[in-house]
Design an enzyme around this catalytic site. Structure first.
Site, PDB file in Angstrom:
ATOM      1  N   PRO A   1       1.532   3.494 -19.397  1.00 55.97           N
ATOM      2  CA  PRO A   1       2.644   4.315 -18.895  1.00 55.97           C
ATOM      3  C   PRO A   1       2.298   5.801 -18.795  1.00 55.97           C
ATOM      4  O   PRO A   1       2.757   6.496 -17.891  1.00 55.97           O
ATOM      5  CB  PRO A   1       3.753   4.074 -19.931  1.00 55.97           C
ATOM      6  CG  PRO A   1       3.464   2.706 -20.467  1.00 55.97           C
ATOM      7  CD  PRO A   1       1.965   2.597 -20.484  1.00 55.97           C
TER       8      PRO A   1
ATOM      9  N   ARG B   1       0.944  -7.871  26.431  1.00 58.01           N
ATOM     10  CA  ARG B   1       2.279  -7.279  26.641  1.00 58.01           C
ATOM     11  C   ARG B   1       2.309  -6.394  27.877  1.00 58.01           C
ATOM     12  O   ARG B   1       1.369  -5.622  28.125  1.00 58.01           O
ATOM     13  CB  ARG B   1       2.651  -6.460  25.393  1.00 58.01           C
ATOM     14  CG  ARG B   1       3.937  -5.673  25.487  1.00 58.01           C
ATOM     15  CD  ARG B   1       5.156  -6.542  25.341  1.00 58.01           C
ATOM     16  NE  ARG B   1       6.346  -5.724  25.127  1.00 58.01           N
ATOM     17  CZ  ARG B   1       7.581  -6.193  25.169  1.00 58.01           C
ATOM     18  NH1 ARG B   1       7.791  -7.479  25.401  1.00 58.01           N
ATOM     19  NH2 ARG B   1       8.606  -5.394  24.955  1.00 58.01           N
TER      20      ARG B   1
ATOM     21  N   GLU C   1      -7.761   1.789  -8.399  1.00 61.58           N
ATOM     22  CA  GLU C   1      -9.163   2.199  -8.610  1.00 61.58           C
ATOM     23  C   GLU C   1      -9.311   3.720  -8.537  1.00 61.58           C
ATOM     24  O   GLU C   1     -10.391   4.234  -8.214  1.00 61.58           O
ATOM     25  CB  GLU C   1     -10.103   1.547  -7.594  1.00 61.58           C
ATOM     26  CG  GLU C   1     -10.106   0.044  -7.618  1.00 61.58           C
ATOM     27  CD  GLU C   1     -10.722  -0.543  -8.868  1.00 61.58           C
ATOM     28  OE1 GLU C   1     -11.795  -0.101  -9.284  1.00 61.58           O
ATOM     29  OE2 GLU C   1     -10.097  -1.450  -9.439  1.00 61.58           O
TER      30      GLU C   1
ATOM     31  N   GLN D   1       3.375   0.641  15.216  1.00 60.47           N
ATOM     32  CA  GLN D   1       3.927   1.482  16.275  1.00 60.47           C
ATOM     33  C   GLN D   1       3.671   0.880  17.655  1.00 60.47           C
ATOM     34  O   GLN D   1       4.563   0.838  18.511  1.00 60.47           O
ATOM     35  CB  GLN D   1       3.308   2.883  16.203  1.00 60.47           C
ATOM     36  CG  GLN D   1       3.914   3.900  17.158  1.00 60.47           C
ATOM     37  CD  GLN D   1       5.324   4.308  16.756  1.00 60.47           C
ATOM     38  OE1 GLN D   1       5.686   4.194  15.599  1.00 60.47           O
ATOM     39  NE2 GLN D   1       6.105   4.760  17.719  1.00 60.47           N
TER      40      GLN D   1
ATOM     41  N   ALA E   1      -1.047   6.953 -18.868  1.00 59.82           N
ATOM     42  CA  ALA E   1      -2.471   7.119 -18.544  1.00 59.82           C
ATOM     43  C   ALA E   1      -2.797   6.319 -17.292  1.00 59.82           C
ATOM     44  O   ALA E   1      -3.005   5.113 -17.342  1.00 59.82           O
ATOM     45  CB  ALA E   1      -3.342   6.651 -19.705  1.00 59.82           C
TER      46      ALA E   1
END
Length: 380
Positions: free
Chosen positions: A125, A264, A360, A333, A127
């Site tokens: 919590p 499209r 990480e 988008q 660190a």
């Protein structure tokens, strides 16, 4: 070609499995929010959990380049499943770096063959990026250590059988850090509720509680006080793996987007005829390729045991994850309303991409590491 014949073969196998077996389950994995055991079984059967692990410890005996190539292919179709590969590698890393021969044969063999899952308990919590602020303690009592503490956001917690915990054995911020192995079922080791996450929902994350957990001194990884140094070396190995995951997510979104804009039509023209769309596609393709090259360079440096890998590992992780967020956002988008609904995978990929900028070591921390390295090299 950047890859050798063997590396290309491993990547081709991963690509085939990803397309035929992992991709069809990806939507369901995300919706259920549970560990995709069937996918993990498939990965295990093909040796993907131990690609870079020496054969004498149950691995394939290949290299980090092959490992990141596989991670990219799996992440391109299902980021949640790819997390299992990166987390297993994260757990294996401290054993290969600092484990005794007995520890390697006992634990790495189980992890590399995926007989069990592993977890690395680092974050607390208070660190996160500042690992040296951890408060989980390990107190020597005769030939054993008593562990007490609280870990958060631990991947595979509750699902794993083998845990490596980062603890404090003295108040020295860095030389007081020590790693311990704890097996599931050890009295005092308990788990919190499963976190409901925005992305990588098929990768289970829980809190972990250690209350008077007793482990023998033989369960120490490395020497007492060596944990911080080991951890930094672990991150050098695992950050390019996150970069590969991010590259895969970006590539997956880009490929779906490319198919869409070719099919499209708007204003009686296919979308790919519009220069604005072409420009966005070009940027996506360039940045994905740059991400892959950064990841491969870092992996090659690791394979060559190059001591200058620190900056390159952070660059690979930082750049690729920023690209993943940008590419997936642009894919949504370009698909417009379709990009925002769950019938199309790009919205899932956008959610999955975000975590790669965070775990990480956040990308803010990566930039600090990179800056320190390039300045130190300039001052030599």
């Amino acid at each position: 070609m950047l890859l050798t014949e063997q590396q290309n073969m491993i990547q081709s196998v991963a690509k085939k499995i990803a397309k035929e077996q992992i991709a069809p389950r990806a939507k369901e994995v995300d919706e259920k929010g549970e560990t995709p055991w069937e996918n993990l079984k498939t990965l295990a059967e093909n040796g993907f959990f131990g690609i870079h692990v020496p054969e004498k410890y149950g691995g394939v005996g290949s290299d980090m380049v092959s490992h990141v190539a596989v991670v990219e292919e799996i992440a391109a179709v299902c980021a949640s499943t790819s997390v299992s590969l990166s987390t297993q590698a994260l757990t294996i890393a401290p054993f290969l770096i600092a484990g005794t021969e007995e520890q390697k044969r006992k634990y790495v063999t189980l992890l590399a063959t995926s007989q069990v899952l592993g977890s690395f308990g680092i974050t607390e919590p208070g660190a996160g990026s500042d690992v040296s602020s951890l408060r989980t303690t390990a107190v020597r009592e005769g030939d054993s250590y008593r562990l007490n503490g609280h870990k958060v956001f631990i991947t595979n917690a509750g699902e794993s059988e083998i845990y490596v915990f980062v603890t404090r054995t003295s108040e020295n911020r860095t030389r007081g850090v020590t790693l311990f192995i704890v097996e599931k079922g050890t009295p005092g080791l308990t788990f919190g509720k499963k976190e409901e996450k925005m992305g990588i929902r098929g990768s289970v994350t829980r809190e972990v509680f250690l209350e008077n957990v007793m482990v023998p001194k033989e369960n120490m990884l490395g020497d007492e006080g060596d944990g911080f140094k080991i951890l930094m070396n672990v991150f050098n190995e695992t950050r390019p793996v996150v970069g590969a995951q991010a590259t895969g997510i970006a590539r997956g979104a880009y490929e779906h987007c490319l198919d869409y804009v070719i099919e499209r039509k708007q204003f009686n023209k296919p979308l790919h005829h519009f220069q604005m769309v072409q420009s966005m596609l070009a940027d996506m393709a360039m940045k994905i390729e740059a991400s892959r090259l950064l990841v491969l360079k870092a992996a090659m440096m690791l394979d060559q045991h190059d001591s200058n890998v620190v900056a390159n590992s952070s660059m690979a992780k930082c750049f690729a994850s920023d690209v993943a967020m940008e590419v997936t956002t642009n894919a949504v988008q370009l698909l417009g309303g379709y990009g925002y609904v769950k019938d199309y995978p790009v919205e899932r990929m956008m959610r999955d991409a975000k975590i790669t900028q965070i775990y990480e070591g956040t990308n803010q921390i990566q930039r600090i590491i990179i800056a320190k390295e390039i300045i130190a090299n300039a001052l030599k």
